[in-house]
Scaffold this motif. Structure first.
Motif, short mmCIF file in Angstrom:
data_model
loop_
_atom_site.label_atom_id
_atom_site.label_comp_id
_atom_site.label_asym_id
_atom_site.label_seq_id
_atom_site.Cartn_x
_atom_site.Cartn_y
_atom_site.Cartn_z
N ILE A 133 5.65 -12.82 -2.44
CA ILE A 133 5.70 -11.36 -2.38
C ILE A 133 4.59 -10.90 -1.45
CG2 ILE A 133 5.53 -9.19 -3.65
CD1 ILE A 133 6.23 -10.84 -6.21
N GLU A 134 4.95 -10.20 -0.39
CA GLU A 134 3.96 -9.63 0.52
C GLU A 134 3.91 -8.12 0.29
OE1 GLU A 134 4.19 -11.25 4.71
OE2 GLU A 134 6.05 -12.01 3.81
N ASP A 135 2.73 -7.62 0.02
CA ASP A 135 2.52 -6.19 -0.20
C ASP A 135 2.22 -5.55 1.15
OD1 ASP A 135 2.07 -3.76 -1.49
OD2 ASP A 135 -0.04 -4.23 -1.88
N GLN A 136 3.02 -4.58 1.53
CA GLN A 136 2.88 -3.84 2.78
C GLN A 136 2.70 -4.77 3.99
OE1 GLN A 136 0.09 -0.60 2.29
NE2 GLN A 136 1.58 0.46 1.04
N PRO A 137 3.76 -5.50 4.32
CA PRO A 137 3.70 -6.40 5.48
C PRO A 137 3.56 -5.60 6.79
CG PRO A 137 5.94 -6.19 4.71
CD PRO A 137 5.07 -5.47 3.71
N ALA A 138 3.49 -6.30 7.88
CA ALA A 138 3.31 -5.67 9.19
C ALA A 138 4.37 -4.59 9.45
CB ALA A 138 3.39 -6.74 10.27
N PRO A 139 4.01 -3.59 10.26
CA PRO A 139 4.97 -2.52 10.57
C PRO A 139 6.21 -3.04 11.31
CG PRO A 139 2.79 -2.04 11.51
CD PRO A 139 2.74 -3.40 10.92
N VAL A 140 7.30 -2.32 11.15
CA VAL A 140 8.55 -2.62 11.83
C VAL A 140 8.91 -1.40 12.68
CG1 VAL A 140 10.99 -3.18 11.52
CG2 VAL A 140 9.30 -4.07 9.91
#
Length: 180
Positions: free
Chosen positions: A19-26
């Protein structure tokens, strides 16, 4: 609170491996625009199957005002390569508070797992034909606490199932063995 509740549900799912919390922007383009925008998903989740999903968590009453469904639709059409297999909007209509409470109980129980307790409780449950109450299971053992912890770990493992997962374990305590 919605993000926290979804995180609990994800952590209590044995198929979730990361689970990644707030991954890199898209980055994406809105229809009719030429200037790119970006969004940051609340979670990016990897499942045991290898599937990766991104989740934007919003209160149901904010979905339209924030245009989140359109944003996620644009991201799904334009920008998922190397980021996720699919993106979704998750609202408070996706799960109940009770489901999150159960998930929290499972997450906490996993910290105190004892395999021998789990085997003893599973053996007890399998001796019953059909559903049995969590309370009755706990009453059958000297230490109710370790029995309850074992039950929650067995639910996580998929060895037993809670028969009404929309209600708390206390309000709807019936479980039964899952035969594979």
């Amino acid at each position: 609170m919605l993000e926290f509740r979804l995180a609990l549900l994800l952590m209590s799912d044995r198929d979730v491996v990361n689970i990644e919390d707030q991954p890199a922007p898209v980055w994406y383009l809105m229809p009719g625009e030429t200037k790119r925008r970006y969004t940051i998903f609340d979670f990016r989740v990897t499942y045991a199957s290898g599937r990766v999903e991104a989740y934007a968590v919003k209160a149901a009453e904010r979905v339209d005002a924030d245009e989140i469904e359109l944003i996620v639709e644009c991201v799904n059409a334009q920008s998922l390569e190397g980021f996720a297999d699919e993106a979704f909007v998750v609202t408070d209509e996706f799960f109940t508070i009770e489901m999150a409470e159960n998930a929290e109980d499972i997450v906490e129980a996993r910290k105190s797992r004892n395999d021998s307790d789990c085997r003893a409780v599973l053996e007890f449950i399998r001796r019953h034909d059909g559903p049995v109450s969590i309370h009755d299971i706990c009453d059958a053992f000297e230490d109710r606490g370790w029995a309850k912890t074992a039950i929650l770990n067995l639910i996580y493992d998929g060895e037993i199932e809670h028969l009404d997962p929309t209600e708390t374990f206390d309000e709807s305590p019936l479980v039964q063995a899952v035969f594979h």
